[in-house]
Design an enzyme around this catalytic site. Sequence first.
Site, PDB file in Angstrom:
ATOM      1  N   LYS A 110       0.807  -1.227   0.000  1.00  0.00           N
ATOM      2  CA  LYS A 110       0.000   0.000   0.000  1.00  0.00           C
ATOM      3  C   LYS A 110       0.834   1.268   0.000  1.00  0.00           C
ATOM      4  CE  LYS A 110      -4.401  -1.653   1.663  1.00  0.00           C
ATOM      5  NZ  LYS A 110      -5.508  -1.500   2.583  1.00  0.00           N
ATOM      6  N   LYS A 191      -8.681 -12.895  -8.881  1.00  0.00           N
ATOM      7  CA  LYS A 191      -9.723 -13.073  -7.857  1.00  0.00           C
ATOM      8  C   LYS A 191     -10.863 -12.096  -8.092  1.00  0.00           C
ATOM      9  CE  LYS A 191      -8.803 -12.586  -3.460  1.00  0.00           C
ATOM     10  NZ  LYS A 191      -8.458 -12.653  -2.039  1.00  0.00           N
ATOM     11  N   LYS A 194     -13.647  -6.312  -5.123  1.00  0.00           N
ATOM     12  CA  LYS A 194     -14.556  -5.184  -4.915  1.00  0.00           C
ATOM     13  C   LYS A 194     -14.185  -4.021  -5.810  1.00  0.00           C
ATOM     14  CE  LYS A 194     -15.197  -6.010   0.047  1.00  0.00           C
ATOM     15  NZ  LYS A 194     -14.610  -5.714   1.369  1.00  0.00           N
TER      16      LYS A 194
END
Length: 330
Positions: A110, A191, A194
Amino acid sequence: MRVFSGVQPTGNIHIGNYLGALRQFVDLQEGNECIYCIVDMHAITTPKDPAQLRSDTLDVAALYLAIGLDPARSIVFAQSDVPGHAELAWTLMCCAYTGELSRMTQFKEKSRGHESAPAGLFTYPILMAADILLYDSELVPVGSDQKQHIELCRDIAIRVNNRLGDVFVVPEGRFLKEGARIMSLDDPAAKMSKSAENPLSRISLLDDEAKIRKSIMRATTDSEGSVRFDPENKPGISNLLNIYSAFSCLPVPEIEKKYEGAGYGAFKSELASVAAGALAPIKERYTEIRHSARLAAALREGAERARAISGRTMARVKESFGLGLGAGGG
Ligand code: AMP
Ligand code: TRP
Protein backbone atom coordinates in the site's frame (compact mmCIF):
# COMPACT_ATOMS: atom_id res chain seq x y z
CA MET A 1 -15.03 -20.57 21.85
CA ARG A 2 -14.93 -16.83 21.58
CA VAL A 3 -14.74 -15.89 17.93
CA PHE A 4 -13.79 -12.43 16.66
CA SER A 5 -13.53 -10.99 13.19
CA GLY A 6 -13.51 -7.60 11.57
CA VAL A 7 -14.62 -6.47 8.15
CA GLN A 8 -13.85 -3.17 6.48
CA PRO A 9 -16.81 -0.98 5.60
CA THR A 10 -16.59 -0.98 1.83
CA GLY A 11 -19.23 -1.17 -0.84
CA ASN A 12 -19.50 -3.85 -3.54
CA ILE A 13 -19.44 -6.81 -1.18
CA HIS A 14 -19.54 -9.71 -3.60
CA ILE A 15 -20.22 -13.41 -3.68
CA GLY A 16 -16.48 -14.09 -3.18
CA ASN A 17 -16.62 -12.27 0.17
CA TYR A 18 -19.84 -14.06 1.01
CA LEU A 19 -18.88 -17.60 0.05
CA GLY A 20 -15.26 -17.21 1.20
CA ALA A 21 -15.83 -15.43 4.49
CA LEU A 22 -19.20 -14.03 5.56
CA ARG A 23 -21.07 -17.32 5.28
CA GLN A 24 -18.62 -18.88 7.75
CA PHE A 25 -19.35 -16.07 10.20
CA VAL A 26 -22.96 -17.20 10.18
CA ASP A 27 -22.02 -20.89 10.58
CA LEU A 28 -19.72 -20.09 13.52
CA GLN A 29 -22.65 -18.70 15.53
CA GLU A 30 -23.57 -22.31 16.23
CA GLY A 31 -21.96 -23.21 19.55
CA ASN A 32 -19.61 -20.20 19.81
CA GLU A 33 -19.72 -16.72 21.22
CA CYS A 34 -19.17 -14.50 18.19
CA ILE A 35 -18.13 -10.88 18.00
CA TYR A 36 -18.19 -9.22 14.57
CA CYS A 37 -16.86 -5.73 14.22
CA ILE A 38 -17.08 -3.26 11.35
CA VAL A 39 -13.65 -1.72 11.41
CA ASP A 40 -14.32 1.88 10.48
CA MET A 41 -11.11 3.05 12.19
CA HIS A 42 -9.10 0.82 9.88
CA ALA A 43 -10.97 2.33 6.94
CA ILE A 44 -9.60 5.83 7.64
CA THR A 45 -6.00 4.70 7.15
CA THR A 46 -6.69 6.05 3.66
CA PRO A 47 -8.80 9.23 3.35
CA LYS A 48 -12.55 8.63 3.23
CA ASP A 49 -15.49 10.90 2.58
CA PRO A 50 -17.17 11.16 6.03
CA ALA A 51 -20.78 10.74 4.86
CA GLN A 52 -19.78 7.85 2.60
CA LEU A 53 -17.90 6.12 5.43
CA ARG A 54 -20.88 6.28 7.77
CA SER A 55 -23.19 5.01 5.06
CA ASP A 56 -20.79 2.17 4.15
CA THR A 57 -20.56 1.16 7.82
CA LEU A 58 -24.34 0.93 8.07
CA ASP A 59 -24.51 -0.95 4.75
CA VAL A 60 -22.14 -3.63 6.00
CA ALA A 61 -23.97 -3.89 9.32
CA ALA A 62 -27.30 -4.34 7.52
CA LEU A 63 -25.74 -6.91 5.22
CA TYR A 64 -24.45 -8.83 8.22
CA LEU A 65 -27.93 -9.12 9.65
CA ALA A 66 -29.37 -9.87 6.21
CA ILE A 67 -27.10 -12.89 5.68
CA GLY A 68 -28.18 -14.31 9.02
CA LEU A 69 -26.06 -12.91 11.83
CA ASP A 70 -28.40 -12.80 14.76
CA PRO A 71 -27.84 -9.81 17.06
CA ALA A 72 -29.49 -11.72 19.90
CA ARG A 73 -26.65 -14.25 19.71
CA SER A 74 -23.70 -12.43 18.17
CA ILE A 75 -22.29 -9.03 19.02
CA VAL A 76 -22.26 -6.76 15.97
CA PHE A 77 -20.92 -3.22 16.31
CA ALA A 78 -18.78 -0.46 14.83
CA GLN A 79 -15.18 -0.37 16.08
CA SER A 80 -15.15 3.39 16.78
CA ASP A 81 -18.12 3.03 19.15
CA VAL A 82 -15.87 1.19 21.62
CA PRO A 83 -12.98 3.33 22.93
CA GLY A 84 -10.98 0.31 24.12
CA HIS A 85 -9.74 -0.40 20.58
CA ALA A 86 -7.73 2.82 20.34
CA GLU A 87 -6.71 2.62 23.99
CA LEU A 88 -5.31 -0.89 23.73
CA ALA A 89 -3.72 -0.11 20.36
CA TRP A 90 -1.54 2.54 21.98
CA THR A 91 -0.43 0.13 24.69
CA LEU A 92 0.43 -2.51 22.09
CA MET A 93 2.27 0.03 19.94
CA CYS A 94 4.71 0.30 22.79
CA CYS A 95 5.24 -3.48 22.71
CA ALA A 96 5.79 -3.88 18.95
CA TYR A 97 8.82 -2.97 16.88
CA THR A 98 9.05 -0.77 13.82
CA GLY A 99 11.10 -3.56 12.22
CA GLU A 100 8.26 -6.07 12.42
CA LEU A 101 5.76 -3.53 11.11
CA SER A 102 8.07 -2.72 8.19
CA ARG A 103 7.99 -6.36 7.15
CA MET A 104 4.19 -6.47 6.70
CA THR A 105 3.53 -7.14 3.02
CA GLN A 106 0.22 -5.25 3.08
CA PHE A 107 2.00 -2.09 4.27
CA LYS A 108 4.73 -2.55 1.68
CA GLU A 109 2.15 -2.93 -1.09
CA LYS A 110 0.00 0.00 0.00
CA SER A 111 2.87 2.40 0.54
CA ARG A 112 4.90 1.40 -2.51
CA GLY A 113 5.73 4.32 -4.78
CA HIS A 114 4.85 6.92 -2.12
CA GLU A 115 7.55 8.92 -0.43
CA SER A 116 5.57 8.98 2.79
CA ALA A 117 2.51 7.09 4.09
CA PRO A 118 -0.01 7.84 6.85
CA ALA A 119 1.34 6.58 10.19
CA GLY A 120 -1.98 4.76 10.63
CA LEU A 121 -1.26 2.64 7.58
CA PHE A 122 1.98 1.58 9.25
CA THR A 123 0.38 0.82 12.63
CA TYR A 124 -2.74 -0.78 11.08
CA PRO A 125 -1.74 -4.30 12.22
CA ILE A 126 -1.43 -3.10 15.82
CA LEU A 127 -4.99 -1.77 15.81
CA MET A 128 -6.02 -5.15 14.40
CA ALA A 129 -4.13 -6.93 17.21
CA ALA A 130 -5.93 -4.67 19.71
CA ASP A 131 -9.32 -5.58 18.15
CA ILE A 132 -8.59 -9.24 18.74
CA LEU A 133 -6.89 -9.14 22.16
CA LEU A 134 -9.46 -6.73 23.62
CA TYR A 135 -12.04 -9.54 23.68
CA ASP A 136 -9.83 -12.44 24.79
CA SER A 137 -10.64 -13.91 21.38
CA GLU A 138 -9.66 -17.51 20.81
CA LEU A 139 -10.48 -17.95 17.14
CA VAL A 140 -10.18 -15.40 14.34
CA PRO A 141 -11.66 -16.39 10.96
CA VAL A 142 -10.00 -14.36 8.19
CA GLY A 143 -8.77 -14.60 4.62
CA SER A 144 -5.30 -16.07 4.13
CA ASP A 145 -4.06 -12.58 3.18
CA GLN A 146 -4.33 -11.74 6.90
CA LYS A 147 -1.97 -14.51 8.06
CA GLN A 148 0.94 -12.17 8.69
CA HIS A 149 -1.22 -9.82 10.77
CA ILE A 150 -2.50 -12.69 12.92
CA GLU A 151 1.06 -13.92 13.46
CA LEU A 152 2.08 -10.43 14.61
CA CYS A 153 -0.88 -10.31 17.00
CA ARG A 154 0.16 -13.64 18.49
CA ASP A 155 3.81 -12.52 18.79
CA ILE A 156 2.81 -9.36 20.64
CA ALA A 157 0.47 -11.26 22.99
CA ILE A 158 3.16 -13.83 23.80
CA ARG A 159 5.76 -11.08 24.30
CA VAL A 160 3.54 -9.21 26.78
CA ASN A 161 2.60 -12.42 28.59
CA ASN A 162 6.28 -13.35 28.95
CA ARG A 163 7.05 -9.99 30.51
CA LEU A 164 3.97 -9.31 32.61
CA GLY A 165 2.23 -12.65 33.23
CA ASP A 166 -0.97 -13.91 31.63
CA VAL A 167 -2.37 -10.66 30.32
CA PHE A 168 -3.69 -11.85 26.96
CA VAL A 169 -5.34 -14.89 25.48
CA VAL A 170 -3.20 -15.94 22.50
CA PRO A 171 -5.61 -16.32 19.54
CA GLU A 172 -5.55 -18.80 16.67
CA GLY A 173 -6.30 -17.78 13.10
CA ARG A 174 -8.76 -19.81 11.08
CA PHE A 175 -7.82 -19.28 7.48
CA LEU A 176 -10.30 -19.72 4.74
CA LYS A 177 -9.43 -22.47 2.32
CA GLU A 178 -8.02 -21.66 -1.10
CA GLY A 179 -10.86 -23.74 -2.55
CA ALA A 180 -13.20 -20.97 -1.47
CA ARG A 181 -11.56 -18.56 -3.89
CA ILE A 182 -14.10 -17.18 -6.32
CA MET A 183 -12.53 -15.81 -9.45
CA SER A 184 -13.46 -12.82 -11.53
CA LEU A 185 -16.13 -13.52 -14.17
CA ASP A 186 -14.38 -11.63 -16.97
CA ASP A 187 -10.88 -12.84 -16.11
CA PRO A 188 -10.81 -16.19 -14.29
CA ALA A 189 -7.07 -15.77 -13.63
CA ALA A 190 -7.82 -12.95 -11.15
CA LYS A 191 -9.72 -13.07 -7.86
CA MET A 192 -13.20 -11.56 -7.87
CA SER A 193 -12.65 -8.15 -6.31
CA LYS A 194 -14.56 -5.18 -4.92
CA SER A 195 -12.40 -2.70 -6.78
CA ALA A 196 -12.21 -4.17 -10.31
CA GLU A 197 -13.37 -1.58 -12.82
CA ASN A 198 -15.78 -3.81 -14.72
CA PRO A 199 -18.94 -4.34 -12.60
CA LEU A 200 -19.72 -7.42 -14.71
CA SER A 201 -16.56 -9.04 -13.27
CA ARG A 202 -18.34 -9.60 -9.97
CA ILE A 203 -21.74 -10.43 -8.54
CA SER A 204 -22.44 -8.11 -5.64
CA LEU A 205 -24.74 -9.37 -2.91
CA LEU A 206 -27.31 -6.69 -3.68
CA ASP A 207 -27.33 -7.06 -7.48
CA ASP A 208 -30.73 -7.61 -9.07
CA GLU A 209 -31.48 -10.64 -11.19
CA ALA A 210 -30.94 -8.80 -14.50
CA LYS A 211 -27.41 -7.78 -13.51
CA ILE A 212 -26.61 -11.26 -12.15
CA ARG A 213 -27.83 -12.82 -15.39
CA LYS A 214 -25.89 -10.38 -17.55
CA SER A 215 -22.63 -10.97 -15.63
CA ILE A 216 -22.94 -14.73 -15.83
CA MET A 217 -24.04 -14.89 -19.47
CA ARG A 218 -21.03 -12.74 -20.41
CA ALA A 219 -18.58 -14.66 -18.20
CA THR A 220 -15.39 -15.74 -19.94
CA THR A 221 -15.33 -19.46 -20.78
CA ASP A 222 -13.55 -21.50 -23.46
CA SER A 223 -14.34 -22.94 -26.87
CA GLU A 224 -14.57 -26.61 -25.86
CA GLY A 225 -18.26 -26.48 -25.05
CA SER A 226 -18.42 -29.13 -22.31
CA VAL A 227 -19.32 -28.35 -18.70
CA ARG A 228 -16.36 -30.00 -17.02
CA PHE A 229 -14.32 -29.08 -13.92
CA ASP A 230 -10.70 -28.52 -14.96
CA PRO A 231 -9.29 -25.39 -13.30
CA GLU A 232 -6.03 -25.64 -15.23
CA ASN A 233 -7.45 -25.74 -18.76
CA LYS A 234 -10.98 -24.47 -18.17
CA PRO A 235 -10.66 -21.83 -15.42
CA GLY A 236 -13.82 -19.95 -16.43
CA ILE A 237 -16.19 -22.93 -16.46
CA SER A 238 -14.54 -24.34 -13.32
CA ASN A 239 -15.15 -21.06 -11.49
CA LEU A 240 -18.81 -21.11 -12.57
CA LEU A 241 -19.08 -24.72 -11.39
CA ASN A 242 -17.68 -23.68 -8.00
CA ILE A 243 -20.22 -20.88 -7.73
CA TYR A 244 -23.05 -23.20 -8.77
CA SER A 245 -21.95 -25.76 -6.21
CA ALA A 246 -21.61 -23.20 -3.41
CA PHE A 247 -25.11 -21.82 -3.96
CA SER A 248 -26.91 -25.09 -4.68
CA CYS A 249 -24.98 -27.27 -2.18
CA LEU A 250 -24.69 -29.86 -4.98
CA PRO A 251 -21.23 -31.41 -5.38
CA VAL A 252 -19.42 -30.43 -8.60
CA PRO A 253 -19.50 -33.96 -10.16
CA GLU A 254 -23.29 -33.98 -9.86
CA ILE A 255 -23.55 -30.66 -11.64
CA GLU A 256 -21.20 -31.93 -14.38
CA LYS A 257 -23.50 -34.90 -14.84
CA LYS A 258 -26.61 -32.74 -14.92
CA TYR A 259 -25.17 -30.65 -17.77
CA GLU A 260 -23.56 -33.46 -19.76
CA GLY A 261 -24.16 -32.70 -23.41
CA ALA A 262 -25.75 -29.33 -22.62
CA GLY A 263 -24.19 -26.15 -23.99
CA TYR A 264 -22.69 -23.33 -21.94
CA GLY A 265 -25.76 -21.18 -22.60
CA ALA A 266 -28.15 -23.51 -20.78
CA PHE A 267 -25.69 -24.06 -17.92
CA LYS A 268 -25.07 -20.34 -17.46
CA SER A 269 -28.73 -19.47 -17.62
CA GLU A 270 -29.60 -21.97 -14.89
CA LEU A 271 -26.64 -20.84 -12.80
CA ALA A 272 -28.01 -17.28 -13.03
CA SER A 273 -31.33 -18.52 -11.65
CA VAL A 274 -29.63 -20.48 -8.86
CA ALA A 275 -27.49 -17.49 -7.83
CA ALA A 276 -30.34 -14.99 -8.10
CA GLY A 277 -32.58 -17.33 -6.10
CA ALA A 278 -29.99 -17.63 -3.33
CA LEU A 279 -29.34 -13.89 -3.16
CA ALA A 280 -32.95 -12.69 -3.39
CA PRO A 281 -33.83 -13.30 0.29
CA ILE A 282 -30.60 -11.56 1.39
CA LYS A 283 -31.47 -8.52 -0.70
CA GLU A 284 -35.02 -8.53 0.60
CA ARG A 285 -33.95 -8.68 4.25
CA TYR A 286 -31.30 -6.03 3.61
CA THR A 287 -33.86 -3.60 2.17
CA GLU A 288 -36.10 -4.17 5.18
CA ILE A 289 -33.30 -3.65 7.72
CA ARG A 290 -31.05 -0.95 6.26
CA HIS A 291 -33.03 2.06 7.47
CA SER A 292 -34.82 0.39 10.36
CA ALA A 293 -34.81 1.15 14.06
CA ARG A 294 -33.91 -2.51 14.52
CA LEU A 295 -30.50 -1.99 12.92
CA ALA A 296 -29.75 1.07 15.05
CA ALA A 297 -30.80 -0.83 18.17
CA ALA A 298 -28.72 -3.89 17.28
CA LEU A 299 -25.61 -1.72 16.80
CA ARG A 300 -26.23 0.24 19.99
CA GLU A 301 -26.73 -2.91 21.99
CA GLY A 302 -23.76 -4.61 20.31
CA ALA A 303 -21.50 -1.68 21.22
CA GLU A 304 -22.76 -1.77 24.82
CA ARG A 305 -22.00 -5.45 25.17
CA ALA A 306 -18.60 -4.94 23.51
CA ARG A 307 -17.81 -2.07 25.89
CA ALA A 308 -18.61 -4.25 28.89
CA ILE A 309 -16.21 -7.01 27.79
CA SER A 310 -13.49 -4.64 26.62
CA GLY A 311 -13.75 -2.57 29.82
CA ARG A 312 -12.84 -5.64 31.85
CA THR A 313 -9.87 -6.41 29.58
CA MET A 314 -8.64 -2.80 29.72
CA ALA A 315 -8.84 -2.80 33.53
CA ARG A 316 -6.65 -5.92 33.55
CA VAL A 317 -4.24 -4.45 30.99
CA LYS A 318 -3.86 -1.19 32.89
CA GLU A 319 -3.32 -3.05 36.12
CA SER A 320 -0.62 -5.22 34.49
CA PHE A 321 1.18 -2.26 32.91
CA GLY A 322 0.86 -0.02 35.98
CA LEU A 323 -1.24 2.51 34.07
CA GLY A 324 -3.79 4.83 35.65
CA LEU A 325 -4.61 5.71 39.23
CA GLY A 326 -8.15 4.40 39.21
CA ALA A 327 -9.40 7.96 39.09
CA GLY A 328 -11.11 7.63 35.72
CA GLY A 329 -14.78 7.09 35.11
CA GLY A 330 -14.21 3.35 34.75
P1 AMP B 1 -11.76 -7.97 1.23
O1 AMP B 1 -12.38 -7.92 -0.13
O2 AMP B 1 -10.28 -8.03 1.15
O3 AMP B 1 -12.30 -6.98 2.20
O4 AMP B 1 -12.16 -9.42 1.79
C1 AMP B 1 -13.02 -9.71 2.84
C2 AMP B 1 -13.03 -11.22 3.04
O5 AMP B 1 -13.53 -11.90 1.87
C3 AMP B 1 -11.65 -11.80 3.29
O6 AMP B 1 -11.76 -12.77 4.30
C4 AMP B 1 -11.24 -12.42 1.98
O7 AMP B 1 -10.42 -13.53 2.14
C5 AMP B 1 -12.57 -12.85 1.39
N1 AMP B 1 -12.52 -12.75 -0.09
C6 AMP B 1 -12.27 -11.63 -0.80
N2 AMP B 1 -12.31 -11.87 -2.13
C7 AMP B 1 -12.59 -13.21 -2.26
C8 AMP B 1 -12.76 -14.08 -3.38
N3 AMP B 1 -12.69 -13.65 -4.65
N4 AMP B 1 -13.03 -15.38 -3.13
C9 AMP B 1 -13.12 -15.83 -1.86
N5 AMP B 1 -12.97 -15.07 -0.77
C10 AMP B 1 -12.71 -13.76 -0.95
N1 TRP C 1 -7.47 -6.37 8.39
C1 TRP C 1 -8.68 -7.12 8.15
C2 TRP C 1 -8.98 -7.16 6.64
O1 TRP C 1 -8.60 -6.26 5.92
C3 TRP C 1 -9.85 -6.52 8.86
C4 TRP C 1 -9.69 -6.57 10.36
C5 TRP C 1 -9.46 -5.52 11.21
C6 TRP C 1 -9.76 -7.73 11.17
N2 TRP C 1 -9.40 -5.97 12.50
C7 TRP C 1 -9.56 -7.30 12.51
C8 TRP C 1 -9.96 -9.09 10.88
C9 TRP C 1 -9.56 -8.20 13.57
C10 TRP C 1 -9.96 -9.98 11.96
C11 TRP C 1 -9.75 -9.55 13.28
O2 TRP C 1 -9.63 -8.08 6.19
